[in-house]
Design an enzyme around this catalytic site. Structure first.
Site, PDB file in Angstrom:
ATOM      1  N   GLU A   1     -18.672  -5.604  14.860  1.00 45.08           N
ATOM      2  CA  GLU A   1     -18.286  -5.199  13.515  1.00 45.08           C
ATOM      3  C   GLU A   1     -16.757  -5.160  13.554  1.00 45.08           C
ATOM      4  O   GLU A   1     -16.178  -4.198  14.054  1.00 45.08           O
ATOM      5  CB  GLU A   1     -18.862  -3.834  13.152  1.00 45.08           C
ATOM      6  CG  GLU A   1     -18.534  -3.430  11.729  1.00 45.08           C
ATOM      7  CD  GLU A   1     -19.017  -2.025  11.376  1.00 45.08           C
ATOM      8  OE1 GLU A   1     -19.433  -1.805  10.220  1.00 45.08           O
ATOM      9  OE2 GLU A   1     -18.980  -1.140  12.256  1.00 45.08           O
TER      10      GLU A   1
ATOM     11  N   ASP B   1     -20.513  -1.121  16.872  1.00 46.92           N
ATOM     12  CA  ASP B   1     -20.037  -0.418  15.691  1.00 46.92           C
ATOM     13  C   ASP B   1     -18.514  -0.263  15.740  1.00 46.92           C
ATOM     14  O   ASP B   1     -17.953   0.118  16.773  1.00 46.92           O
ATOM     15  CB  ASP B   1     -20.709   0.957  15.621  1.00 46.92           C
ATOM     16  CG  ASP B   1     -20.288   1.766  14.422  1.00 46.92           C
ATOM     17  OD1 ASP B   1     -20.538   1.326  13.295  1.00 46.92           O
ATOM     18  OD2 ASP B   1     -19.695   2.850  14.627  1.00 46.92           O
TER      19      ASP B   1
END
Length: 697
Positions: A390, A353
């Site tokens: 990401e 993330d």
């Protein structure tokens, strides 16, 4: 081993600084924890369910400390022991960057299980806790010994180029009453749904965060119901190593570890990998006003990027703090954590993330060659583990296509998402972009010595519209989140097909289904790795909510009744997945050379693609070798039909239709091997807003 003293029935020894965490050794447990700036560290031992400790063991800085690691061996404790730490600092220098509070019981960063909060959606309280106190540090670390029998389980190591990823939420997947599983919302519930995953054909599940977090820490209220909302997605970790207890049916005394391992083992038996969405960019401790569960109270200025003058937190995550990822100590924690999930829990990969934060330095600067990212890429234990970034953060850093990679890191391709959406909804000037996305985005990845499979191609993810909502709404509808519709992105590149939200208009509904199939077709024939959001294959809706992070209800759950209602959509996805698996042409090892005959582009005339700004259509021919058939694809995002001249297939072969999204179910897609012979081998009318696939046989 130097004997120090006795406390009650416990014997205290010097202990060892490695391994970190709590390690069972013979008739006791070795405890080791890092803190550079604490001047006093106390190990606190608890009995199950009791608020007050059964023993507090001060660690002597001369005997129980090696460098910056405090350690102790305690004889008389063992598996199932509950524990935590108190830490103090008795000097005032640099006070703003320290947050020591001896009243806090702190969690061990290396704990692999936490006690308490074993029931989802309930604020955990112990006997004697203040009922009016919303969140005290009531969680405790649990000593665990790994005695799980993995039998013959081993890593699947499915090549990334052959992967089809299914992004799902552990609780949301089976929490709906329609799931009919014995333990809804749990790892065990997922096990019962493995036959569904096998039928769909995915090769990996990517689980939203399963590391411990507090779902009740949200202060949001749903204005339409007055009910308190929850931290449903779980992007607020309080412990990196510990699987979430309330995601387990067997949720106490370490049962969550066993149940998670059962799920992984059963997935592997079904030839499905498990990828974890991990959050190392921030924690749930928030900013200066946030709670102190662990890192803040252990060594705030080491674990977080803080201003050295006033102690304020740098906030590149948008969540109040930023983990100091490229500090050597923090790097070690992250590496040790990844190794733990691979070695002890047998997971197959990670999606990181806001991974761009992992490339920031100790002052928040963007590093050219971030040590953490390089160590992860080169770590021998992680050598066959999937690494997916990401490649952006909440402070505006966007590295899609330029993420530091060492040939290892794949990326969520946000440009694929945006370009495919813009093409399908009929924007001008998108044909050139579409051709690049179909080829695996070579202009983004080729120069950095990466391959098409380093591009994770997706149209939707947990963060944004579902596929159904992408074709049903022009804008977000997040009022139920209690933030006056301010949250969530405004840039969705969606189109409601002429009507906002649900409708009984048959033409609108038919067009929406056609558009969903267009998206699926383009994603599954593109070079790179397709990733679909759980529920898109049955047209799940969130009623236009594009930020359902707090929606632990029908909005956020998988409604299994839709597998029947929208069986045509499921069939389309399933057959497209089968088609992708069957054709190596769609899964190349490297970028195709467009100067050869392996790929060619066409328009309504053979060999003459219209790449102008006004064009909204393109055709692609992939040439097979030997026994492989050719694949011809024509995409028409224009609002009028177009007659395409079809190029000749490989010598001696004929064209058969596999997909025409403009056709009614079940003629929109055929079963593999039952493709429809084309009486006209030279022309094909491609209807408005549709995609066609022909195969040669």
């Amino acid at each position: 081993m130097l004997y120090l003293k006795r406390i009650g029935n416990l014997e205290v020894f010097r202990g060892s600084p490695l391994p970190m965490g709590a390690t069972v050794k013979g008739d006791g447990v070795n405890f080791a924890i890092f803190s550079k700036h604490a001047t006093s560290v106390t190990l606190v031992v608890f009995a199950s369910g009791v608020r007050e400790p059964v023993a507090e063991i001060p660690l002597h800085p001369c005997f129980n400390k090696t460098g910056d690691v405090w350690h102790v061996f305690v004889r008389g404790v063992g598996v199932q022991t509950r524990y935590g730490y108190r830490m103090e600092r008795d000097v005032d220098d640099m006070y703003p960057i320290h947050r020591y509070n001896p009243d806090n019981i702190l969690l061990d960063p290396y704990a692999t299980a936490l006690t308490g909060a074993s029931t989802w959606g309930k604020i955990y309280k112990r006997r004697g806790d203040d009922p009016g106190e919303a969140f005290a540090n009531t969680r405790r670390c649990l000593v665990i010994e790994d005695d799980y029998d993995w039998e013959y389980d081993k890593p699947l190591e499915i090549p990334l180029r052959d992967s089809i990823i299914y992004e799902m939420h552990v609780r949301g997947f089976t929490a709906h009453q329609s799931s009919a599983v014995s333990a809804p919302g749990t790892y065990a519930g997922i096990i019962e749904k493995i036959p569904y995953l096998k039928e769909l054909g995915v090769t990996a599940v990517e689980l939203l965060p399963i590391a411990e977090f507090e779902e009740m820490d949200s202060d949001r209220i749903d204005p339409s119901t007055g009910q308190r909302l929850k931290n449903f997605w779980g992007y607020q970790p309080i412990s990196f190593f510990a699987p979430k207890a309330s995601y387990a049916a067997d949720s106490k005394n370490g049962g969550q570890l066993r149940e998670f391992k059962n799920m992984v083992r059963k997935m592997h038996e079904a030839n499905i990998e498990v990828i974890l969405d991990v959050v190392f960019n921030h924690t749930a401790e928030g900013n200066e006003m946030g709670p102190s569960f662990s890192f803040k109270g252990i060594d705030n200025s080491t674990y977080y990027i803080v201003d050295p003058i006033d102690g304020h937190y740098h906030n590149y995550s948008g969540c109040g703090n930023t983990l100091n990822c490229n500090h050597p100590v923090v790097r070690n924690v992250i590496l040790d954590c990844l190794r733990f999930w691979v070695m002890e829990m047998h997971v197959d990969g990670f999606r990181f993330d806001l991974a761009s934060i992992l490339g920031r330095g100790r002052k928040g600067e963007v590093l050219r060659d971030p040590p953490l990212l390089e160590r992860i890429a080169a770590d021998p234990i992680l050598a066959n583990t999937k690494l997916i970034a990401e490649a952006w953060d909440a402070a505006g850093l966007y590295q899609v296509g330029t993420f530091p990679n060492w040939g290892r890191w794949a990326e969520w391709n946000g440009k694929f998402r945006d370009d495919i959406r813009r093409f399908v909804r009929g924007e001008s000037g998108m044909v050139n972009h579409l051709t690049a996305r179909l080829m695996g985005s070579p202009e983004m990845y080729k120069e950095s010595n990466r391959e098409p499979w380093h591009s994770i191609n997706f149209v939707t993810s947990h963060d944004g519209f579902t596929l159904n909502d992408l074709v049903s709404y022009n804008g977000k509808h997040n009022d139920n989140n209690g933030e006056q519709n301010r949250d969530g992105t405004d840039e969705n590149f969606s189109w409601d097909c002429g009507w906002k939200g649900p409708t009984n208009n048959a033409d609108v509904n038919q067009l929406r289904r056609q558009q969903m199939k267009n998206f699926a077709t383009l994603m599954f024939i593109s070079h790179g790795v397709p990733m679909l959001l759980a529920g898109d294959e049955i047209a799940r809706t969130q009623n236009g909510n594009n930020n359902a992070y707090c929606q632990d209800n029908e909005l956020g759950w998988f409604n299994w009744d839709l597998t029947k209602t929208n069986s045509d959509i499921f069939r389309f996805f399933k057959l497209m997945i089968q088609f992708r698996k069957q054709h190596q042409l769609l899964r190349p090892d490297s970028f195709l050379d467009e100067d050869t005959t392996s790929v060619s582009w066409h328009g309504i005339k053979v060999g003459k693609p219209d790449l102008s700004n006004d064009s909204r259509s393109i055709a692609m021919l992939l040439c097979g070798e030997g026994q492989q058939g050719d694949i011809y694809m024509a995409a028409n995002a224009y609002w009028e039909p177009l007659d395409f001249a079809v190029p000749k297939p490989f010598t001696g072969k004929r064209w058969f239709r596999f997909v025409d999204t403009a056709q009614e179910h079940p003629f929109d897609i055929t079963e593999i091997g039952n493709e429809v012979f084309m009486n006209d081998q030279y022309n094909y009318k491609v209807w408005p807003r549709s995609v066609v696939i022909l195969v040669s046989k």
